[in-house]
Each structure stands twice: as C-alpha cells, then as structure tokens.
Design an enzyme around this catalytic site. Structure first.
Site, PDB file in Angstrom:
ATOM      1  N   LYS A 199      39.302  37.994  39.818  1.00  0.00           N
ATOM      2  CA  LYS A 199      39.024  38.758  41.038  1.00  0.00           C
ATOM      3  C   LYS A 199      40.308  39.427  41.490  1.00  0.00           C
ATOM      4  O   LYS A 199      41.322  38.760  41.719  1.00  0.00           O
ATOM      5  CB  LYS A 199      38.491  37.832  42.127  1.00  0.00           C
ATOM      6  CG  LYS A 199      38.286  38.535  43.457  1.00  0.00           C
ATOM      7  CD  LYS A 199      37.620  37.637  44.471  1.00  0.00           C
ATOM      8  CE  LYS A 199      37.525  38.327  45.818  1.00  0.00           C
ATOM      9  NZ  LYS A 199      36.840  37.503  46.812  1.00  0.00           N
ATOM     10  N   LYS A 252      35.599  41.059  38.802  1.00  0.00           N
ATOM     11  CA  LYS A 252      35.340  41.761  40.064  1.00  0.00           C
ATOM     12  C   LYS A 252      36.582  42.502  40.536  1.00  0.00           C
ATOM     13  O   LYS A 252      37.648  41.892  40.527  1.00  0.00           O
ATOM     14  CB  LYS A 252      34.930  40.720  41.109  1.00  0.00           C
ATOM     15  CG  LYS A 252      34.749  41.238  42.503  1.00  0.00           C
ATOM     16  CD  LYS A 252      34.548  40.123  43.479  1.00  0.00           C
ATOM     17  CE  LYS A 252      34.468  40.729  44.865  1.00  0.00           C
ATOM     18  NZ  LYS A 252      34.569  39.761  45.907  1.00  0.00           N
TER      19      LYS A 252
HETATM   20  C1  PBG Z   1      35.143  36.508  49.939  1.00  0.00           C
HETATM   21  C2  PBG Z   1      34.549  37.636  49.177  1.00  0.00           C
HETATM   22  C3  PBG Z   1      34.862  39.006  49.259  1.00  0.00           C
HETATM   23  C4  PBG Z   1      33.963  39.653  48.434  1.00  0.00           C
HETATM   24  C5  PBG Z   1      33.161  38.682  47.850  1.00  0.00           C
HETATM   25  N1  PBG Z   1      33.550  37.454  48.324  1.00  0.00           N
HETATM   26  C6  PBG Z   1      35.849  39.715  50.096  1.00  0.00           C
HETATM   27  C7  PBG Z   1      37.290  39.611  49.816  1.00  0.00           C
HETATM   28  O1  PBG Z   1      37.721  38.931  48.883  1.00  0.00           O
HETATM   29  O2  PBG Z   1      38.026  40.187  50.628  1.00  0.00           O
HETATM   30  C8  PBG Z   1      33.890  41.151  48.231  1.00  0.00           C
HETATM   31  C9  PBG Z   1      32.541  41.658  47.839  1.00  0.00           C
HETATM   32  C10 PBG Z   1      32.348  43.121  47.993  1.00  0.00           C
HETATM   33  O3  PBG Z   1      33.269  43.896  48.313  1.00  0.00           O
HETATM   34  O4  PBG Z   1      31.214  43.538  47.778  1.00  0.00           O
HETATM   35  N2  PBG Z   1      36.367  36.091  49.475  1.00  0.00           N
END
Ligand code: PBG
Length: 330
Positions: A199, A252
């Site tokens: 991520k 992601k």
């Molecule tokens: C929580 C999380 C996030 C997303 C998924 N889980 C936000 C972040 O990490 O700031 C983002 C999902 C999206 O942008 O659709 N940690």
C-alpha cells in the site's frame, strides 16, 4: 512466421471471434464493493467528491448489500465512519460500533454474501493516523508494536461480529502475524486475512479521507505507507505478509501500479487483489461528468486491465455499475 503468412487481424474480424480469443473478461463475482458505514448518518449522505458513493447508516448498508448481492457482486468491504474519536482509536474494536453492527446485520439478512472488513485505526483516532502516537521522545512517531496489538483486537471484534474476512490497511510491520495469532486464539482460525501488502503513500486517497473523515491532522502517512518509487520493496512486503499467514495479497492503488500487480502475482502464489481507489474513481467520474470520455467504456477497460495485470479480484467503487452493465449484456 511473419506477414503475409501471419495476419493478426484474422481473429479480430467479428465480435464472435474476438469473444472467442479474449484472454481476460469481467465477472461481477470477482468485484468487491467498498461501503462506508456511518455511525452518525440517519439517511444516505452523498460523498461530494465521489458521485454515487454514500455514507450509510446500518439499515442502508444492508439495503445496498442486498442490491449488490442481487447483481452477483463477489463481496462487500466495510469501512467505518466514526461518531467518536480518541487518541487510541478505541472505537475501532467497539463490539457495538458501526462496522460490527453492520456485519451482523448483513450476515443475518444475506448469509451467502462475503463480508470483508477493513481493519485500521485512522477512522477512529482523533489525529487521523493509522496507529497510536509515541510522544515519549518529543517527536510524534507512530508506535508500531503498540498499534499492532490494537489492530489484532479490532480484527477479532470483526470476526466475532461474523466477518468472513479481515483486511488490515495500516501498513504496520508484523500486523498480519499478530492478527492471525489473535484470530486463532479466539477460535477464528477459518477467517482469512486479505493483507493490504503493498500500500503506497498515494495522492489518490483524498476522496476516501473526505468520506471517512480520516485525514491526518499533522504530517502524512509516509513513515508507514510505501514510497511510490519502490517496486522491489513491494514484492518484499508481499512475501513477508504471505509468510506471516496472509491468505490474499493486495496492491493499492491500482491504476499506476500494474507492474506491481504483475510482480506480486509472479513472486507469490496467493490470490491477488487490486484496489481501484477513491481518487481513481473520482477522476473517471469527473471526466465523464464533463463529457470528456464514455464512462462505461472507460470503467470496463480499467477493470479488465487490472485483471489482465494479474488481479484475481478488484476492489472498486465502480463495482455496482459494472455488475449492472454485465447483467445487461448477458
Ligand atoms: C485506511 C484506508 C485508506 C484507504 C483504505 N483504507 C485511507 C488511507 O490510507 O489514507 C483508501 C481507499 C481509497 O482511497 O479508496 N487506512
């Protein structure tokens, strides 16, 4: 053999021939729809930067899940929008929290539908970070090991509510192993973990943070989420999560990370998920609203290309629309 013996266009001549040799297709049951469960909303609240996406009270989450199940969508993934926040994010593991209540309600109404929960603290901490803050040395660092413990607690609360799968999105080290151990200890050894393995610290989460009210109040997430320049590190993250017991691995965001979807698929033999994130959705919606592109064609092309890159499942805010389009063409 080259031209004229080989003519690539022979197999492109008709829709039937193209269908016959198409390598990758779209299927509703490989799509996952993210849903925002609000602890304060009393009706659907539109998310301004994500047309078609809403913060939903529990009853509406069930209604939406029913529509999605009817369309054959593979799973829903639940995110909490918290009523109360504190330094630790204790709302995350509240057994009567919005996500926990929604899981129970969906499983009761639609026992067949796969319910995945996002496991993170950022929607529940008053500072908006994905972990607790260690202020002991005067510098505000995210305390990895203290956070991991709270994530395991959160995942267990989701499993107790009846979640079919938990998905940690925090990017702390060692959390997959800790969540696995915690689940096993409580008798949830059959609940799989979908790890947000690679991520990245991305500009494309902006609309999500508006929807979930989870923007960090200071600093950014770069001390835990990955640097977009790093590909080999993404593979290391994926291998580590697999070794800690992850059942599925996620990359992601999705659109600019096709190389890593392919690399993780090659190096790890687990099912791969790609998360087509909020900013990627918002871009398409804005362009379509402006008349700059054909939304349906663009979305189908994007989802197909993520599968082609190697994603077995795609998490996307376009899931419902795509499932509707697929049901029309059949
Ligand atoms: C929580 C999380 C996030 C997303 C998924 N889980 C936000 C972040 O990490 O700031 C983002 C999902 C999206 O942008 O659709 N940690």
């Amino acid at each position: 053999m080259a031209f004229p013996a080989t003519r690539m266009r022979r197999l492109r001549a008709t829709p039937a021939l193209r269908g016959l040799v198409r390598e990758t297709g779209l299927r509703a049951d490989r799509l996952v729809a993210p849903l925002f469960v609000s602890e304060t909303a009393i009706a659907r609240e539109p998310v301004p930067t994500m047309p078609g996406v809403y913060r939903l009270p529990v009853a509406e989450v069930v209604a939406e899940a029913r529509d999605l199940a009817g369309l054959g969508v593979g799973a829903v993934m639940l995110f909490g929008v918290a009523a109360q926040k504190d330094a630790e994010g204790s709302g995350a593991w509240d057994q009567e929290g919005g996500v926990q209540l929604a899981v129970r309600a969906i499983k009761q109404a639609l026992p067949e539908l796969v319910v995945i929960t996002d496991v993170c603290l950022c929607e529940y901490t008053d500072h908006g970070h994905c972990g607790v803050i260690d202020t002991s040395e005067g510098s505000a660092r995210i305390d990895n090991d203290a956070t991991v413990e709270l994530l395991a607690r959160t995942a267990a609360s989701h499993a107790r509510a009846g979640a079919d799968m938990v998905a940690p999105s925090d990017m702390m080290d060692g959390r997959v192993g800790a969540i696995r151990a915690g689940l096993d200890e409580e008798g949830f050894s059959e609940v799989p973990i979908l790890a947000y393995a690679a991520k990245f610290a991305s500009a494309f989460y902006g609309p999500f943070r508006e929807a979930a009210a989870s923007t960090p109040s200071f600093g950014d997430r770069r001390s835990y989420q990955m640097d977009p320049g790093n590909g080999r590190e993404a593979v290391r993250e994926a291998l580590l999560d697999a070794a800690e017991g992850a059942d599925m691995l996620m990359v992601k965001p999705a659109l600019s990370y096709g190389d890593l979807i392919a690399a993780v698929k090659r190096e790890c033999k687990l099912p791969i998920a790609a998360y087509n994130v909020s900013g990627e959705y918002a871009m398409i919606k804005a362009a379509a609203a402006g008349g700059y592109l054909d939304e349906r064609a663009a979305v189908c092309e994007i989802l197909t290309s993520l599968h082609r890159a190697g994603a077995d499942i795609v998490i996307s805010y376009h899931a419902k629309d795509a499932a509707q389009w697929l049901s029309q063409t059949e």
